[in-house]
Scaffold this active site. Structure first.
Site, PDB file in Angstrom:
ATOM      1  N   GLU A 143      -7.669  -3.105   5.364  1.00  0.00           N
ATOM      2  CA  GLU A 143      -7.561  -3.019   3.904  1.00  0.00           C
ATOM      3  C   GLU A 143      -6.554  -4.031   3.365  1.00  0.00           C
ATOM      4  O   GLU A 143      -6.729  -4.581   2.281  1.00  0.00           O
ATOM      5  CB  GLU A 143      -7.159  -1.586   3.506  1.00  0.00           C
ATOM      6  N   ASN A 148       0.880  -1.168   0.000  1.00  0.00           N
ATOM      7  CA  ASN A 148       0.000   0.000   0.000  1.00  0.00           C
ATOM      8  C   ASN A 148       0.921   1.223   0.000  1.00  0.00           C
ATOM      9  O   ASN A 148       1.422   1.637   1.042  1.00  0.00           O
ATOM     10  CB  ASN A 148      -0.875  -0.068   1.260  1.00  0.00           C
ATOM     11  N   HIS A 191     -11.586   4.927  -0.523  1.00  0.00           N
ATOM     12  CA  HIS A 191     -11.639   4.061   0.673  1.00  0.00           C
ATOM     13  C   HIS A 191     -12.458   2.793   0.417  1.00  0.00           C
ATOM     14  O   HIS A 191     -12.979   2.170   1.344  1.00  0.00           O
ATOM     15  CB  HIS A 191     -12.243   4.804   1.898  1.00  0.00           C
ATOM     16  N   ARG A 204      -6.520  17.599   5.099  1.00  0.00           N
ATOM     17  CA  ARG A 204      -7.315  17.940   3.902  1.00  0.00           C
ATOM     18  C   ARG A 204      -8.598  18.645   4.298  1.00  0.00           C
ATOM     19  O   ARG A 204      -9.166  18.374   5.350  1.00  0.00           O
ATOM     20  CB  ARG A 204      -7.635  16.670   3.105  1.00  0.00           C
ATOM     21  N   ARG A 252      -2.692  -1.945  -3.327  1.00  0.00           N
ATOM     22  CA  ARG A 252      -3.789  -0.980  -3.240  1.00  0.00           C
ATOM     23  C   ARG A 252      -3.516   0.074  -4.304  1.00  0.00           C
ATOM     24  O   ARG A 252      -2.449   0.701  -4.309  1.00  0.00           O
ATOM     25  CB  ARG A 252      -3.803  -0.341  -1.865  1.00  0.00           C
TER      26      ARG A 252
END
Ligand code: ADP
Length: 410
Positions: free
Chosen positions: A390, A19, A192, A252, A104
């Protein structure tokens, strides 16, 4: 210089997941046993470009290896980091047992929703999507290319963060911009996805009835988004064209009036790079507080701006929760996940208190434990804490794709 190095347990064939983020590469190693995946080791290289540090841990958290090195020339940091991970795998003899690598990948665009075996054409297609996710896709591709260069015969699988959100209603996917821009791919993709997919799989195990109902999942980590699901499928989600939209995050901004950007361009002469830095790195909890992007630091601070930043975070989550419920016609369950969602009972309690109008209530002791259902028995909607994973989702997909392709290693 390797400070420590031990072998992970020997458990047969392995799947490696990667990832690759902007300044880190997380990895996990799963052994394949009778079609099941058992975590063997996980770790990361962080500080790529500033102060690289490699750390590998066993499944129980025991430290297996750690090393540091000087940052290399810009643009080569990810390849160097990957080489360090590979060096450790060779050192521990795990490399020879790896049957596939799962990545990912931020964006699959229109073409790729489901995980796919990577070949030169796929790599080329994914590179063509770089303009859509300029800060994420190049890192994912750097990892893919580094593995392909060093180990051209090792099967690699791309798993997309956008995939889970594909097939949403057009009203959810569109911006109210001229149609020609939609045709050029300017639409609300959502991200996501691997996390949401994992949560749905967990919910099917934990509460099959809820998995078919109206569910909102709040993925609250360094990046934050929420998704409204019906029957386990994404109906609406807060991140959209980019990973900037929706909830405020560590650094963000979340949803922002585009007029602000026009103003800053016109009045302050800000260019693309200035705006990118402002919106991705200097905003969110960090920008609001002027102190930190980490909620733990803000909670520990007595500064009024720290409290104000947390208030803003909680307020916007509540606002988006209401909007998401409207898209699925109500709510059967609210699920918290990721760094903040899994570990911060205070934040969960505040979000739930603000959502009392939806019939939401939590059990204080269950919330403090933060595992499974945290609402009182029989309460509807129910509220849950479900840890996301994940990496495991990527490993599952990788095993399935490699198996479906009939590759000998699987
Ligand atoms: P990433 O998106 O990098 O995978 P995580 O899901 O690990 O992020 O979330 C990291 C964030 O979670 C941290 O920046 C921190 O704000 C938050 N966090 C982790 N533990 C706690 C905690 N106990 N209390 C509050 N916030 C926490």
């Amino acid at each position: 210089m390797t400070a420590t190095s031990q072998q992970p347990a020997d458990l047969g064939a392995l799947i490696l997941t990667l990832n690759a983020g902007s300044s880190s590469i997380k990895f996990a190693l799963y052994s394949v046993a009778d079609g099941d995946l058992v975590l063997t080791a996980k770790g990361q290289v962080e500080g790529i470009g500033t102060a690289p540090r490699f750390l590998a841990k066993a499944a129980d958290g025991t430290r297996l290896a750690e090393s540091y090195w000087e940052p290399v020339e810009a643009g080569f940091g990810h390849a160097r980091a990957l080489r360090q991970i590979w060096h450790w795998l060779v050192e521990t003899a795990a490399d020879e047992r790896i049957i596939a690598v799962g990545h990912r990948v931020a964006h699959g665009g229109e073409r790729y929703a489901d995980p796919v075996l990577i070949d030169p054409k796929v790599t080329e297609d994914l590179a063509a999507l770089i303009p859509l996710v300029p800060l994420h896709q190049p890192n994912n591709l750097a990892a893919i290319r580094a593995v392909a260069t060093d180990l051209p015969d090792l099967p690699q699988v791309a798993c997309f963060d956008t995939g889970f959100h594909r097939g949403r209603p057009l009203v959810s996917e569109q911006f109210a911009l001229p149609r020609a821009l939609l045709d050029r791919g300017l639409k609300r993709y959502g991200f996501h996805g691997l996390s949401y997919e994992f949560i749905v799989a967990q919910l099917r195990e934990l509460a099959p009835d809820l998995a078919t109902g109206r569910v909102v999942v709040a993925h609250l980590g360094s990046g934050c988004s929420m998704s409204a699901l019906r029957d386990g499928r994404s109906i609406e989600t807060t991140m959209s064209f980019s990973a900037l939209d929706g909830l405020p995050m560590g650094t963000r901004c979340g949803t922002l009036d585009p007029g602000v950007l026009l103003y800053l361009m016109r009045e302050d002469g800000l260019g693309v790079n200035d705006l990118e830095r402002l919106l991705y790195q200097e905003s969110g909890l960090l920008g609001l507080s002027g102190i930190s992007n980490d909620l733990r630091d803000l909670k520990a601070s007595t500064a009024p701006t720290a409290a104000a930043a947390i208030d803003y975070f909680i307020y916007r989550i509540g606002q988006h929760l209401g909007a998401l419920c409207a898209t699925i016609g109500g709510l059967d369950a609210l699920i918290f996940t990721a760094g903040i969602g899994e570990n911060d009972p205070d934040t969960r309690a505040r979000i739930c208190a603000n959502a009392a109008w939806l019939g939401i209530a939590i059990d204080a002791a269950a919330n403090a434990r933060g595992d499974g259902c945290i609402s009182p028995p029989g309460q509807t909607p129910s509220v849950w804490v479900i840890p996301t994973d994940e990496e495991r989702m990527i490993a599952r997909h990788t095993l399935a794709v490699v198996g479906a392709a009939g590759l000998p290693a699987a």
